[in-house]
Motif scaffolding. Structure first.
Motif, PDB file in Angstrom:
ATOM      1  N   SER A 285      -7.533   3.238  -1.604  1.00 12.33           N
ATOM      2  CA  SER A 285      -6.957   2.391  -1.356  1.00 12.33           C
ATOM      3  C   SER A 285      -8.106   1.048  -1.111  1.00 12.33           C
TER       4      SER A 285
ATOM      5  N   ASN B 113       0.938  -1.300  -0.024  1.00 11.41           N
ATOM      6  CA  ASN B 113       0.137  -0.110   0.144  1.00 11.41           C
ATOM      7  C   ASN B 113       0.862   1.374   0.332  1.00 11.41           C
TER       8      ASN B 113
ATOM      9  N   GLU C 181      -7.091  -0.915   1.655  1.00 13.08           N
ATOM     10  CA  GLU C 181      -6.829  -0.938   2.396  1.00 13.08           C
ATOM     11  C   GLU C 181      -7.034  -0.030   3.296  1.00 13.08           C
TER      12      GLU C 181
ATOM     13  N   PRO D 110      -3.825  -3.325  -3.419  1.00 10.42           N
ATOM     14  CA  PRO D 110      -2.814  -3.394  -3.131  1.00 10.42           C
ATOM     15  C   PRO D 110      -1.766  -4.536  -2.992  1.00 10.42           C
TER      16      PRO D 110
END
Ligand code: FBP
Length: 337
Positions: free
Chosen positions: A89, A71, A91, A113
Protein backbone atom coordinates in the motif's frame (compact mmCIF):
# COMPACT_ATOMS: atom_id res chain seq x y z
CA UNK A 1 -28.68 -2.01 -23.39
CA UNK A 2 -29.13 -5.15 -21.22
CA UNK A 3 -27.33 -4.43 -17.94
CA UNK A 4 -24.20 -6.51 -17.49
CA UNK A 5 -22.79 -6.75 -13.98
CA UNK A 6 -19.04 -6.81 -13.27
CA UNK A 7 -19.26 -10.47 -12.25
CA UNK A 8 -21.08 -11.39 -15.48
CA UNK A 9 -18.54 -9.38 -17.52
CA UNK A 10 -15.63 -11.19 -15.83
CA UNK A 11 -17.23 -14.59 -16.46
CA UNK A 12 -17.60 -13.69 -20.16
CA UNK A 13 -13.94 -12.56 -20.26
CA UNK A 14 -12.90 -15.81 -18.58
CA UNK A 15 -14.76 -17.79 -21.27
CA UNK A 16 -12.91 -15.69 -23.88
CA UNK A 17 -9.61 -16.65 -22.20
CA UNK A 18 -8.80 -13.02 -21.39
CA UNK A 19 -8.62 -13.53 -17.62
CA UNK A 20 -8.23 -16.57 -15.38
CA UNK A 21 -10.49 -17.56 -12.48
CA UNK A 22 -8.09 -16.51 -9.70
CA UNK A 23 -7.45 -13.05 -11.21
CA UNK A 24 -11.15 -12.36 -11.85
CA UNK A 25 -11.98 -13.37 -8.26
CA UNK A 26 -9.28 -10.99 -7.00
CA UNK A 27 -10.75 -8.14 -9.10
CA UNK A 28 -14.19 -8.87 -7.58
CA UNK A 29 -12.71 -8.77 -4.04
CA UNK A 30 -11.04 -5.39 -4.71
CA UNK A 31 -14.25 -4.01 -6.26
CA UNK A 32 -16.28 -5.17 -3.25
CA UNK A 33 -13.82 -3.46 -0.87
CA UNK A 34 -14.18 -0.25 -2.88
CA UNK A 35 -17.96 -0.39 -2.41
CA UNK A 36 -17.31 -0.27 1.35
CA UNK A 37 -14.94 2.69 0.89
CA UNK A 38 -17.67 4.42 -1.18
CA UNK A 39 -20.07 4.04 1.75
CA UNK A 40 -17.49 5.53 4.15
CA UNK A 41 -16.63 8.50 1.89
CA UNK A 42 -20.30 9.23 1.20
CA UNK A 43 -20.97 9.66 4.92
CA UNK A 44 -18.65 12.68 5.11
CA UNK A 45 -18.93 14.69 8.36
CA UNK A 46 -21.90 12.57 9.51
CA UNK A 47 -19.64 9.51 9.60
CA UNK A 48 -16.87 11.22 11.55
CA UNK A 49 -14.49 10.28 8.74
CA UNK A 50 -13.23 13.74 7.82
CA UNK A 51 -10.03 15.36 9.04
CA UNK A 52 -6.59 14.20 10.07
CA UNK A 53 -5.89 10.74 11.52
CA UNK A 54 -3.04 12.17 13.63
CA UNK A 55 -0.60 9.70 12.02
CA UNK A 56 1.93 9.99 9.16
CA UNK A 57 2.66 7.63 6.26
CA UNK A 58 5.92 6.35 4.74
CA UNK A 59 5.96 9.42 2.49
CA UNK A 60 6.12 11.64 5.58
CA UNK A 61 2.62 12.97 4.80
CA UNK A 62 -0.09 13.52 7.42
CA UNK A 63 -2.68 10.79 6.97
CA UNK A 64 -6.37 11.59 6.69
CA UNK A 65 -8.81 9.41 8.67
CA UNK A 66 -10.18 8.10 5.35
CA UNK A 67 -6.66 7.19 4.18
CA UNK A 68 -6.36 4.87 7.19
CA UNK A 69 -9.96 3.56 6.95
CA UNK A 70 -9.61 2.79 3.20
CA UNK A 71 -6.25 1.11 3.75
CA UNK A 72 -7.70 -1.15 6.46
CA UNK A 73 -10.76 -2.04 4.36
CA UNK A 74 -8.53 -3.13 1.44
CA UNK A 75 -6.10 -5.06 3.65
CA UNK A 76 -8.91 -6.88 5.49
CA UNK A 77 -10.87 -7.72 2.33
CA UNK A 78 -7.81 -9.11 0.54
CA UNK A 79 -6.36 -11.08 3.47
CA UNK A 80 -8.77 -14.04 3.34
CA UNK A 81 -9.63 -14.19 -0.39
CA UNK A 82 -6.97 -16.75 -1.26
CA UNK A 83 -5.76 -15.06 -4.49
CA UNK A 84 -2.89 -13.10 -2.98
CA UNK A 85 0.68 -13.88 -1.93
CA UNK A 86 1.07 -10.36 -0.48
CA UNK A 87 -0.02 -6.75 -1.01
CA UNK A 88 1.60 -3.33 -0.83
CA UNK A 89 0.00 0.00 0.00
CA UNK A 90 1.06 3.57 -0.68
CA UNK A 91 0.31 4.17 3.00
CA UNK A 92 2.67 1.46 4.31
CA UNK A 93 6.48 1.17 4.20
CA UNK A 94 6.68 -2.58 3.63
CA UNK A 95 4.58 -5.19 1.84
CA UNK A 96 1.82 -6.79 3.89
CA UNK A 97 2.09 -10.61 4.09
CA UNK A 98 -1.07 -12.75 4.01
CA UNK A 99 -1.79 -14.06 7.57
CA UNK A 100 -0.76 -17.74 7.86
CA UNK A 101 -4.32 -18.78 8.75
CA UNK A 102 -5.46 -17.90 5.23
CA UNK A 103 -4.61 -19.65 1.94
CA UNK A 104 -2.14 -17.83 -0.29
CA UNK A 105 -2.51 -17.18 -4.02
CA UNK A 106 -0.25 -16.34 -6.97
CA UNK A 107 -0.83 -12.58 -7.22
CA UNK A 108 0.66 -9.40 -5.77
CA UNK A 109 -1.69 -6.42 -5.24
CA UNK A 110 -0.55 -2.78 -5.01
CA UNK A 111 -2.94 0.03 -4.11
CA UNK A 112 -3.26 3.72 -3.34
CA UNK A 113 -6.21 3.35 -0.95
CA UNK A 114 -7.37 6.96 -1.26
CA UNK A 115 -5.92 9.12 -3.98
CA UNK A 116 -6.47 12.87 -3.85
CA UNK A 117 -6.65 12.93 -0.09
CA UNK A 118 -6.10 16.72 -0.05
CA UNK A 119 -9.65 16.94 -1.44
CA UNK A 120 -11.44 14.70 1.06
CA UNK A 121 -12.47 17.42 3.50
CA UNK A 122 -13.76 19.69 0.74
CA UNK A 123 -16.05 17.05 -0.79
CA UNK A 124 -14.23 16.80 -4.15
CA UNK A 125 -13.87 13.43 -5.90
CA UNK A 126 -11.23 11.06 -4.53
CA UNK A 127 -10.47 7.47 -5.47
CA UNK A 128 -8.71 4.15 -5.09
CA UNK A 129 -6.06 3.00 -7.60
CA UNK A 130 -4.84 -0.62 -7.87
CA UNK A 131 -2.39 -2.74 -9.85
CA UNK A 132 -2.06 -6.55 -9.96
CA UNK A 133 1.16 -8.45 -10.69
CA UNK A 134 2.08 -12.15 -10.74
CA UNK A 135 4.05 -13.36 -7.72
CA UNK A 136 7.37 -14.81 -8.98
CA UNK A 137 7.30 -18.62 -9.00
CA UNK A 138 8.60 -20.29 -5.84
CA UNK A 139 8.31 -17.12 -3.73
CA UNK A 140 6.16 -17.83 -0.65
CA UNK A 141 7.12 -14.79 1.50
CA UNK A 142 7.19 -11.91 -1.06
CA UNK A 143 9.48 -9.00 -0.19
CA UNK A 144 9.59 -5.51 -1.71
CA UNK A 145 11.97 -6.69 -4.47
CA UNK A 146 9.35 -9.16 -5.77
CA UNK A 147 7.00 -6.24 -6.49
CA UNK A 148 9.62 -4.33 -8.52
CA UNK A 149 8.32 -5.49 -11.93
CA UNK A 150 7.94 -3.19 -14.98
CA UNK A 151 4.42 -1.87 -15.70
CA UNK A 152 4.30 -4.05 -18.82
CA UNK A 153 4.03 -7.12 -16.54
CA UNK A 154 0.80 -5.88 -14.90
CA UNK A 155 -2.00 -8.47 -15.22
CA UNK A 156 -4.70 -5.94 -14.35
CA UNK A 157 -5.13 -2.35 -13.19
CA UNK A 158 -8.02 -0.16 -12.21
CA UNK A 159 -9.30 2.80 -10.30
CA UNK A 160 -12.56 3.69 -8.55
CA UNK A 161 -13.69 7.32 -8.41
CA UNK A 162 -15.86 8.27 -5.43
CA UNK A 163 -17.67 11.19 -7.01
CA UNK A 164 -21.31 12.06 -7.78
CA UNK A 165 -21.41 8.48 -9.03
CA UNK A 166 -19.04 5.70 -7.97
CA UNK A 167 -17.29 4.46 -11.09
CA UNK A 168 -14.80 1.62 -11.61
CA UNK A 169 -12.49 1.69 -14.64
CA UNK A 170 -10.62 -1.54 -15.33
CA UNK A 171 -8.20 -3.24 -17.72
CA UNK A 172 -6.57 -6.65 -17.84
CA UNK A 173 -4.93 -6.10 -21.19
CA UNK A 174 -8.03 -6.53 -23.38
CA UNK A 175 -9.24 -2.95 -23.58
CA UNK A 176 -10.38 -0.52 -20.90
CA UNK A 177 -13.91 -0.74 -19.54
CA UNK A 178 -16.10 1.32 -17.20
CA UNK A 179 -18.60 0.14 -14.59
CA UNK A 180 -20.97 2.38 -12.62
CA UNK A 181 -22.14 1.38 -9.12
CA UNK A 182 -25.90 0.84 -8.98
CA UNK A 183 -26.40 1.79 -5.34
CA UNK A 184 -29.87 0.19 -5.15
CA UNK A 185 -28.63 -3.20 -6.33
CA UNK A 186 -25.14 -2.74 -4.86
CA UNK A 187 -23.49 -3.94 -8.08
CA UNK A 188 -21.06 -2.43 -10.56
CA UNK A 189 -22.83 -2.39 -13.94
CA UNK A 190 -21.00 -2.12 -17.28
CA UNK A 191 -21.51 1.46 -18.55
CA UNK A 192 -18.84 1.66 -21.28
CA UNK A 193 -16.99 -1.20 -23.01
CA UNK A 194 -13.73 -0.79 -24.92
CA UNK A 195 -13.17 2.92 -24.26
CA UNK A 196 -11.13 4.85 -26.84
CA UNK A 197 -9.44 8.17 -25.95
CA UNK A 198 -9.31 10.70 -28.86
CA UNK A 199 -5.71 11.16 -30.11
CA UNK A 200 -6.16 14.93 -30.38
CA UNK A 201 -7.32 17.19 -27.53
CA UNK A 202 -7.64 20.87 -26.59
CA UNK A 203 -7.76 20.28 -22.82
CA UNK A 204 -4.76 20.01 -20.50
CA UNK A 205 -4.34 19.44 -16.76
CA UNK A 206 -1.32 20.62 -14.75
CA UNK A 207 -0.73 22.44 -11.45
CA UNK A 208 0.14 25.83 -12.95
CA UNK A 209 1.32 27.18 -9.59
CA UNK A 210 4.52 25.15 -10.08
CA UNK A 211 5.29 26.83 -13.43
CA UNK A 212 8.36 28.76 -12.23
CA UNK A 213 9.93 25.48 -11.10
CA UNK A 214 9.42 23.59 -14.40
CA UNK A 215 12.21 22.55 -16.81
CA UNK A 216 12.62 24.65 -19.99
CA UNK A 217 10.91 22.13 -22.35
CA UNK A 218 7.81 22.15 -20.09
CA UNK A 219 7.82 25.94 -19.97
CA UNK A 220 7.95 25.95 -23.81
CA UNK A 221 5.21 23.31 -24.24
CA UNK A 222 2.71 24.92 -21.83
CA UNK A 223 3.65 28.40 -23.13
CA UNK A 224 2.58 27.30 -26.61
CA UNK A 225 -0.75 25.90 -25.32
CA UNK A 226 -1.45 29.18 -23.52
CA UNK A 227 -0.60 31.16 -26.67
CA UNK A 228 -3.62 29.49 -28.25
CA UNK A 229 -4.68 29.99 -31.89
CA UNK A 230 -2.37 32.98 -32.39
CA UNK A 231 0.58 30.86 -31.22
CA UNK A 232 2.61 28.03 -32.87
CA UNK A 233 -0.09 25.42 -32.06
CA UNK A 234 -2.74 27.43 -33.96
CA UNK A 235 -5.62 26.46 -31.64
CA UNK A 236 -6.96 27.41 -28.21
CA UNK A 237 -6.50 25.03 -25.26
CA UNK A 238 -8.57 24.91 -22.03
CA UNK A 239 -7.21 23.97 -18.59
CA UNK A 240 -8.57 21.83 -15.74
CA UNK A 241 -6.90 20.72 -12.44
CA UNK A 242 -8.87 18.80 -9.79
CA UNK A 243 -5.74 17.80 -7.78
CA UNK A 244 -7.13 14.26 -7.53
CA UNK A 245 -5.31 12.19 -10.14
CA UNK A 246 -8.23 9.73 -10.37
CA UNK A 247 -10.66 12.55 -11.18
CA UNK A 248 -8.33 14.21 -13.71
CA UNK A 249 -7.65 10.83 -15.39
CA UNK A 250 -11.34 9.90 -15.39
CA UNK A 251 -12.13 13.16 -17.25
CA UNK A 252 -9.52 12.12 -19.86
CA UNK A 253 -10.97 8.57 -20.08
CA UNK A 254 -14.40 10.19 -20.59
CA UNK A 255 -13.67 12.97 -23.13
CA UNK A 256 -9.92 12.99 -23.83
CA UNK A 257 -7.30 15.41 -22.61
CA UNK A 258 -3.76 15.36 -21.29
CA UNK A 259 -2.43 15.28 -17.71
CA UNK A 260 1.00 16.35 -16.51
CA UNK A 261 2.83 16.14 -13.21
CA UNK A 262 6.30 16.98 -14.55
CA UNK A 263 9.61 17.04 -12.78
CA UNK A 264 10.33 20.46 -11.26
CA UNK A 265 13.05 22.03 -9.14
CA UNK A 266 10.97 21.54 -5.95
CA UNK A 267 10.56 17.78 -6.32
CA UNK A 268 13.67 16.96 -8.40
CA UNK A 269 15.42 15.25 -5.45
CA UNK A 270 12.42 12.92 -5.04
CA UNK A 271 12.30 12.04 -8.75
CA UNK A 272 8.76 13.39 -9.11
CA UNK A 273 5.47 13.76 -7.18
CA UNK A 274 3.43 10.71 -8.19
CA UNK A 275 4.30 7.11 -7.26
CA UNK A 276 5.34 4.71 -10.01
CA UNK A 277 3.90 1.50 -8.51
CA UNK A 278 0.60 2.85 -7.07
CA UNK A 279 -0.33 5.65 -9.47
CA UNK A 280 1.78 5.94 -12.65
CA UNK A 281 1.92 2.25 -13.72
CA UNK A 282 -1.77 1.38 -13.21
CA UNK A 283 -2.97 4.64 -14.82
CA UNK A 284 -0.55 4.11 -17.75
CA UNK A 285 -1.91 0.58 -18.39
CA UNK A 286 -5.51 1.90 -18.35
CA UNK A 287 -4.68 4.85 -20.64
CA UNK A 288 -2.62 2.79 -23.13
CA UNK A 289 -5.36 0.14 -23.34
CA UNK A 290 -7.76 2.99 -24.26
CA UNK A 291 -5.49 4.18 -27.09
CA UNK A 292 -3.65 6.91 -25.18
CA UNK A 293 0.02 7.27 -24.20
CA UNK A 294 1.97 7.64 -20.92
CA UNK A 295 5.59 8.78 -20.51
CA UNK A 296 7.88 10.36 -17.92
CA UNK A 297 8.51 13.13 -20.46
CA UNK A 298 11.42 11.09 -21.67
CA UNK A 299 10.48 7.40 -21.73
CA UNK A 300 7.43 5.10 -21.67
CA UNK A 301 6.35 4.73 -18.01
CA UNK A 302 5.40 1.04 -18.30
CA UNK A 303 8.88 0.18 -19.67
CA UNK A 304 10.62 1.52 -16.56
CA UNK A 305 12.42 -1.00 -14.32
CA UNK A 306 11.25 -0.01 -10.80
CA UNK A 307 13.99 0.55 -8.22
CA UNK A 308 11.88 1.12 -5.11
CA UNK A 309 8.37 0.36 -3.83
CA UNK A 310 7.66 4.06 -3.16
CA UNK A 311 9.58 5.43 -6.14
CA UNK A 312 8.22 8.67 -7.67
CA UNK A 313 8.30 9.59 -11.37
CA UNK A 314 7.18 12.45 -13.65
CA UNK A 315 3.87 11.67 -15.39
CA UNK A 316 2.66 12.76 -18.85
CA UNK A 317 -0.47 10.84 -19.90
CA UNK A 318 -3.62 11.00 -22.02
CA UNK A 319 -4.39 11.82 -25.65
CA UNK A 320 -1.51 10.42 -27.70
CA UNK A 321 -0.74 13.48 -29.85
CA UNK A 322 -0.14 15.85 -26.92
CA UNK A 323 1.86 13.34 -24.88
CA UNK A 324 4.08 12.81 -27.95
CA UNK A 325 4.59 16.56 -28.53
CA UNK A 326 5.46 17.28 -24.87
CA UNK A 327 7.79 14.24 -24.74
CA UNK A 328 9.46 15.24 -28.02
CA UNK A 329 10.25 18.72 -26.62
CA UNK A 330 12.04 17.10 -23.62
CA UNK A 331 13.97 14.50 -25.65
CA UNK A 332 14.94 17.17 -28.21
CA UNK A 333 16.18 19.52 -25.45
CA UNK A 334 18.20 16.70 -23.84
CA UNK A 335 19.78 15.90 -27.22
CA UNK A 336 20.75 19.57 -27.67
CA UNK A 337 22.67 19.69 -24.37
P1 FBP B 1 -2.20 11.23 -2.91
O1 FBP B 1 -3.36 12.03 -2.53
O2 FBP B 1 -2.45 9.79 -3.03
O3 FBP B 1 -1.01 11.53 -2.05
O4 FBP B 1 -1.85 11.65 -4.45
C1 FBP B 1 -1.21 12.65 -4.86
C2 FBP B 1 -2.12 13.72 -5.50
O5 FBP B 1 -3.11 14.13 -4.62
C3 FBP B 1 -2.73 13.31 -6.85
O6 FBP B 1 -3.97 12.70 -6.72
C4 FBP B 1 -2.88 14.67 -7.55
O7 FBP B 1 -2.82 14.57 -8.95
C5 FBP B 1 -1.71 15.45 -7.01
O8 FBP B 1 -1.28 14.81 -5.81
C6 FBP B 1 -2.08 16.87 -6.68
O9 FBP B 1 -0.90 17.56 -6.44
P2 FBP B 1 -0.92 19.11 -6.05
O10 FBP B 1 -1.39 19.18 -4.65
O11 FBP B 1 0.51 19.53 -6.23
O12 FBP B 1 -1.80 19.81 -6.99
Amino acid sequence: MKSISLIQFLIEERRAGHVNAELSLLIEVVARACKRIAVATNKGALGGVLGEAGTGNIQGEAQKKLDVISNEILLEANAWGGQLAACASEEMEDPQPIPDMYPKGHHLLLFDPLDGSSNIDVNISVGTIFSILRCPDGVTEPKAEHFLQPGTTQLAAGYVVYGPATVLVLTFGHGTHEFTLDREVGSFILSRRDIRIPEETAEFAINMSNQRHWEAPMQRYIGELLAGKDGPRGKDFNMRWVASMVADVHRIITRGGVFFYPLDAKIKSKGGKLRLMYEANPMSFIIEQAGGAATTGRERIMALQPTGLHQRVPVFLGSKKEVEVATHYHVEADAAV
